[in-house]
Design an enzyme around this catalytic site. Structure first.
Site, PDB file in Angstrom:
ATOM      1  N   SER A 119      -1.826   5.270   4.796  1.00 54.50           N
ATOM      2  CA  SER A 119      -1.237   6.143   3.780  1.00 54.50           C
ATOM      3  C   SER A 119      -1.775   5.821   2.394  1.00 54.50           C
ATOM      4  O   SER A 119      -2.172   4.682   2.113  1.00 54.50           O
ATOM      5  CB  SER A 119       0.279   5.914   3.803  1.00 54.50           C
ATOM      6  OG  SER A 119       0.865   6.418   2.640  1.00 54.50           O
ATOM      7  N   ALA A 120      -1.698   6.810   1.506  1.00 56.50           N
ATOM      8  CA  ALA A 120      -2.029   6.580   0.098  1.00 56.50           C
ATOM      9  C   ALA A 120      -1.076   5.567  -0.532  1.00 56.50           C
ATOM     10  O   ALA A 120      -1.364   5.037  -1.608  1.00 56.50           O
ATOM     11  CB  ALA A 120      -1.965   7.900  -0.669  1.00 56.50           C
ATOM     12  N   TYR A 150       6.805   0.002   3.050  1.00 54.74           N
ATOM     13  CA  TYR A 150       6.047   0.980   3.833  1.00 54.74           C
ATOM     14  C   TYR A 150       4.539   0.819   3.593  1.00 54.74           C
ATOM     15  O   TYR A 150       3.739   0.789   4.533  1.00 54.74           O
ATOM     16  CB  TYR A 150       6.517   2.386   3.445  1.00 54.74           C
ATOM     17  CG  TYR A 150       5.753   3.517   4.078  1.00 54.74           C
ATOM     18  CD1 TYR A 150       5.955   3.861   5.420  1.00 54.74           C
ATOM     19  CD2 TYR A 150       4.829   4.263   3.337  1.00 54.74           C
ATOM     20  CE1 TYR A 150       5.256   4.914   5.985  1.00 54.74           C
ATOM     21  CE2 TYR A 150       4.137   5.317   3.894  1.00 54.74           C
ATOM     22  CZ  TYR A 150       4.356   5.644   5.221  1.00 54.74           C
ATOM     23  OH  TYR A 150       3.660   6.686   5.787  1.00 54.74           O
ATOM     24  N   LYS A 154       1.412  -0.775   6.096  1.00 56.60           N
ATOM     25  CA  LYS A 154       0.211   0.012   6.395  1.00 56.60           C
ATOM     26  C   LYS A 154      -1.044  -0.799   6.058  1.00 56.60           C
ATOM     27  O   LYS A 154      -2.025  -0.787   6.801  1.00 56.60           O
ATOM     28  CB  LYS A 154       0.206   1.320   5.590  1.00 56.60           C
ATOM     29  CG  LYS A 154       1.274   2.339   5.988  1.00 56.60           C
ATOM     30  CD  LYS A 154       0.947   3.036   7.285  1.00 56.60           C
ATOM     31  CE  LYS A 154       1.851   4.223   7.565  1.00 56.60           C
ATOM     32  NZ  LYS A 154       1.759   4.690   8.954  1.00 56.60           N
ATOM     33  N   ASN A 179      -0.142  12.986   1.304  1.00 54.53           N
ATOM     34  CA  ASN A 179       0.861  14.079   1.321  1.00 54.53           C
ATOM     35  C   ASN A 179       0.474  15.282   2.179  1.00 54.53           C
ATOM     36  O   ASN A 179      -0.021  16.290   1.660  1.00 54.53           O
ATOM     37  CB  ASN A 179       1.153  14.567  -0.104  1.00 54.53           C
ATOM     38  CG  ASN A 179       1.740  13.475  -0.949  1.00 54.53           C
ATOM     39  OD1 ASN A 179       2.688  12.800  -0.546  1.00 54.53           O
ATOM     40  ND2 ASN A 179       1.170  13.264  -2.108  1.00 54.53           N
ATOM     41  N   LYS A 193       9.775  15.420   2.926  1.00 51.50           N
ATOM     42  CA  LYS A 193       8.972  15.098   1.747  1.00 51.50           C
ATOM     43  C   LYS A 193       9.069  16.235   0.742  1.00 51.50           C
ATOM     44  O   LYS A 193       9.629  17.288   1.040  1.00 51.50           O
ATOM     45  CB  LYS A 193       7.532  14.845   2.187  1.00 51.50           C
ATOM     46  CG  LYS A 193       7.474  13.755   3.238  1.00 51.50           C
ATOM     47  CD  LYS A 193       6.083  13.396   3.615  1.00 51.50           C
ATOM     48  CE  LYS A 193       5.928  11.912   3.434  1.00 51.50           C
ATOM     49  NZ  LYS A 193       4.582  11.540   3.047  1.00 51.50           N
ATOM     50  N   GLN A 221       5.707  14.075 -12.571  1.00 52.90           N
ATOM     51  CA  GLN A 221       4.922  13.204 -11.693  1.00 52.90           C
ATOM     52  C   GLN A 221       3.925  14.071 -10.910  1.00 52.90           C
ATOM     53  O   GLN A 221       4.233  15.199 -10.533  1.00 52.90           O
ATOM     54  CB  GLN A 221       5.828  12.364 -10.764  1.00 52.90           C
ATOM     55  CG  GLN A 221       6.753  13.112  -9.837  1.00 52.90           C
ATOM     56  CD  GLN A 221       8.109  13.461 -10.451  1.00 52.90           C
ATOM     57  OE1 GLN A 221       8.221  13.737 -11.631  1.00 52.90           O
ATOM     58  NE2 GLN A 221       9.148  13.479  -9.633  1.00 52.90           N
TER      59      GLN A 221
HETATM   60  P1  NAD Z   1       7.079  11.954  11.495  1.00 46.66           P
HETATM   61  O1  NAD Z   1       8.243  11.122  11.058  1.00 46.66           O
HETATM   62  O2  NAD Z   1       7.274  13.417  11.598  1.00 46.66           O
HETATM   63  O3  NAD Z   1       6.488  11.409  12.872  1.00 46.66           O
HETATM   64  C1  NAD Z   1       6.541  10.068  13.249  1.00 46.66           C
HETATM   65  C2  NAD Z   1       7.083  10.015  14.649  1.00 46.66           C
HETATM   66  O4  NAD Z   1       7.119   8.629  15.094  1.00 46.66           O
HETATM   67  C3  NAD Z   1       8.526  10.536  14.765  1.00 46.66           C
HETATM   68  O5  NAD Z   1       8.600  11.624  15.659  1.00 46.66           O
HETATM   69  C4  NAD Z   1       9.304   9.342  15.275  1.00 46.66           C
HETATM   70  O6  NAD Z   1      10.345   9.667  16.198  1.00 46.66           O
HETATM   71  C5  NAD Z   1       8.230   8.497  15.938  1.00 46.66           C
HETATM   72  N1  NAD Z   1       8.667   7.117  16.077  1.00 46.66           N
HETATM   73  C6  NAD Z   1       9.348   6.370  15.173  1.00 46.66           C
HETATM   74  N2  NAD Z   1       9.660   5.177  15.694  1.00 46.66           N
HETATM   75  C7  NAD Z   1       9.158   5.170  16.960  1.00 46.66           C
HETATM   76  C8  NAD Z   1       9.186   4.208  18.010  1.00 46.66           C
HETATM   77  N3  NAD Z   1       9.804   3.036  17.850  1.00 46.66           N
HETATM   78  N4  NAD Z   1       8.593   4.524  19.181  1.00 46.66           N
HETATM   79  C9  NAD Z   1       7.984   5.732  19.346  1.00 46.66           C
HETATM   80  N5  NAD Z   1       7.939   6.676  18.391  1.00 46.66           N
HETATM   81  C10 NAD Z   1       8.523   6.398  17.212  1.00 46.66           C
HETATM   82  O7  NAD Z   1       5.897  11.608  10.462  1.00 46.66           O
HETATM   83  P2  NAD Z   1       4.491  12.332  10.224  1.00 46.66           P
HETATM   84  O8  NAD Z   1       4.553  12.973   8.900  1.00 46.66           O
HETATM   85  O9  NAD Z   1       4.115  13.133  11.409  1.00 46.66           O
HETATM   86  O10 NAD Z   1       3.543  11.055  10.085  1.00 46.66           O
HETATM   87  C11 NAD Z   1       2.677  10.606  11.131  1.00 46.66           C
HETATM   88  C12 NAD Z   1       1.956   9.350  10.673  1.00 46.66           C
HETATM   89  O11 NAD Z   1       1.230   9.616   9.469  1.00 46.66           O
HETATM   90  C13 NAD Z   1       2.889   8.184  10.347  1.00 46.66           C
HETATM   91  O12 NAD Z   1       2.296   6.979  10.751  1.00 46.66           O
HETATM   92  C14 NAD Z   1       2.996   8.231   8.836  1.00 46.66           C
HETATM   93  O13 NAD Z   1       3.320   6.957   8.296  1.00 46.66           O
HETATM   94  C15 NAD Z   1       1.596   8.687   8.458  1.00 46.66           C
HETATM   95  N6  NAD Z   1       1.569   9.342   7.140  1.00 46.66           N
HETATM   96  C16 NAD Z   1       2.090  10.584   6.973  1.00 46.66           C
HETATM   97  C17 NAD Z   1       2.034  11.192   5.714  1.00 46.66           C
HETATM   98  C18 NAD Z   1       2.568  12.577   5.487  1.00 46.66           C
HETATM   99  O14 NAD Z   1       2.370  13.110   4.395  1.00 46.66           O
HETATM  100  N7  NAD Z   1       3.230  13.222   6.440  1.00 46.66           N
HETATM  101  C19 NAD Z   1       1.467  10.522   4.629  1.00 46.66           C
HETATM  102  C20 NAD Z   1       0.961   9.240   4.843  1.00 46.66           C
HETATM  103  C21 NAD Z   1       0.997   8.665   6.102  1.00 46.66           C
END
Ligand code: NAD
Length: 330
Positions: A119-120, A150, A154, A179, A193, A221
C-alpha cells in the site's frame, strides 16, 4: 503452461479487489481458486473453487495454496482511514499472521509466482505533510516512517517477499496500491474508503433531499484515485513481468477531498453543502509517481476519475436506495 492449465489462488477473494480479480482471471482463461473468511457480499464469485478459510492459521494457508501455480495475496484485515487509524493491534496481529503464513506456505507448496499487495501507506509520513506534496517514488520508502500499524506491517512483508526472492529464488512481486475504488466494494459500516463513503453520503442526500454532507477535516487533504479495472489489469501485468521490486499502482492525478465530493455531486446532479467535521484524515497529501510503472510495464492506469466515479456512483446509489426502502418498510 497454457492459461487453462495454470492454477491461480486469489486470497481475499470475498473482498473488493479480490472479487474483481477472480472475474478478470476467469475471463483470461485461468483456473481460479478463491479463499476468504466470507463469500463476496454483492455478487456470486466466478472462482472455480471457493474455500472459506481463516488465513491467520498456518494449516489453512497450506491448504489454500496446495496445487497452485500462482498466488495473488490480497487477504487483509483492512478498511478506510477511520478503521486503520483506530485498530492498530488487531491489524498488525492479523495481517502479519496472514502474510507470514501465506508466503511460507506458498513456498513450501512450490508455487511459481507470488504477488503481495502492499500500500501507499508504507511511504514515510514526513514526505506527506503538505497538500501539494511531491509524487511518491518507490525509492522514497526509506528511511522508513510508514503510516500506522497497517503501513508498518505492509513494509515488513515487502521485505519478507524481497528476502524470499533473494534467499530462495522464490518469484515474488510487490505492488503498492494508491486508493483503489469502484463498484462492489464496501460502502458502509466503517471500513469503507473516501470515494465510497462520499458516494453513499451524496446518494443519501439525493434520495432524502437533505444536501448537507459531512467531510472529515477541512477537505483540502489530497489523494489520487485509481479505478478497479485499471487495478486488476495492472496486477495481472505485474504478475506476468519479471520485476521483483516494489511497484506503485495508482493514478498520478491529485485531487482534494472537497473536489472529489464536488465531482460526485455533479454526477448525482445535486448541489451539496459541505459540513467540515473533526475526523481522521490520514496524511495531508499523497500522490503516486508512475515513472517506474510506465518503464516496467509499458503501461499506466488510463480510466479517468470522472469515468470511474460515473460507473461507481450509480452502483452505490442503488445500494443506498435498497437500504432506505428496507428501513422504510420495517
Ligand atoms: P477488502 O477488505 O475488500 O478485502 C480483503 C479481504 O480479506 C476481505 O474480504 C476479508 O474478509 C479478507 N480477510 C481478512 N482477514 C482474513 C483472514 N484471516 N483469512 C482470510 N481472508 C481474510 O480489501 P480490498 O480493498 O479488496 O484490498 C485488497 C488488498 O489490497 C489488501 O491487502 C489491502 O490491504 C490492499 N490495499 C487496498 C487498497 C485499496 O484502496 N482498496 C489500498 C492499498 C492496499
Amino acid at each position: 503452461m497454457t492459461k487453462s492449465a495454470t492454477k491461480v489462488l486469489v486470497t481475499g477473494a470475498g473482498g473488493f479487489i479480490g472479487h474483481h480479480l477472480v472475474s478478470f482471471l476467469r475471463r483470461e482463461g485461468y483456473w481460479v481458486r478463491g479463499v476468504d473468511l466470507k463469500h463476496p457480499e454483492f455478487q456470486p464469485t466466478d472462482a472455480h473453487d471457493f474455500q472459506l478459510l481463516d488465513l491467520r492459521r498456518w494449516e489453512n494457508c497450506l491448504r489454500a495454496s496446495e496445487g497452485m501455480d500462482e498466488v495473488y495475496a490480497l487477504a487483509a484485515d483492512m478498511g478506510g482511514m477511520g478503521f486503520i487509524s483506530s485498530n492498530h493491534a488487531q491489524i498488525l496481529h492479523n495481517n502479519a499472521l496472514i502474510n507470514i503464513h501465506s508466503l511460507e506456505a506458498a513456498h513450501v507448496n512450490r508455487v511459481q509466482r507470488y504477488l503481495f499487495t502492499s500500500s501507499a501507506c508504507i511511504y514515510p509520513e514526513y514526505l506527506q505533510t503538505e497538500t501539494d506534496c511531491q509524487p511518491l517514488k518507490e525509492e522514497d520508502a526509506y528511511p522508513a516512517a510508514p503510516q500506522d500499524a497497517y503501513g508498518w506491517e505492509k513494509l515488513v512483508i515487502e521485505r519478507l517477499c524481497t528476502h524470499y526472492c533473494e534467499d530462495y529464488g522464490f518469484q515474488t512481486r510487490i505492488v503498492r496500491f494508491h486508493n483503489i475504488f469502484g463498484p462492489l466494494g464496501t460502502w458502509e459500516g466503517g471500513r469503507e474508503k473516501a470515494p465510497a463513503a462520499l458516494c453513499r453520503k451524496i446518494a443519501h442526500a439525493r434520495l432524502t433531499g437533505n444536501h448537507d454532507i459531512e467531510i472529515w477535516g477541512d477537505g483540502e487533504q489530497t489523494r489520487s484515485f485509481c479505478y478497479i479495472d485499471d487495478c486488476v489489469l495492472g496486477l495481472y501485468k505485474l504478475m506476468r513481468s519479471d520485476f521483483c521490486e516494489p511497484l506503485n499502482l495508482g493514478q498520478d492525478r491529485m485531487v482534494t477531498i472537497n473536489q472529489l465530493a464536488d465531482m460526485i455531486a455533479a454526477i448525482a446532479g445535486i448541489t451539496i453543502r459541505k459540513l467540515h467535521v473533526p475526523g481522521p484524515q490520514g496524511v495531508r497529501g499523497r500522490n503516486s509517481d508512475n515513472s517506474r510503472l510506465r518503464q516496467v510495464l509499458g503501461w499506466e492506469p488510463g480510466i479517468s476519475l470522472e469515468e470511474g466515479l460515473g460507473r461507481t456512483y450509480p452502483w452505490i446509489e442503488q445500494q443506498v436506495r435498497k437500504s432506505v426502502s428496507v428501513a422504510v418498510a420495517t
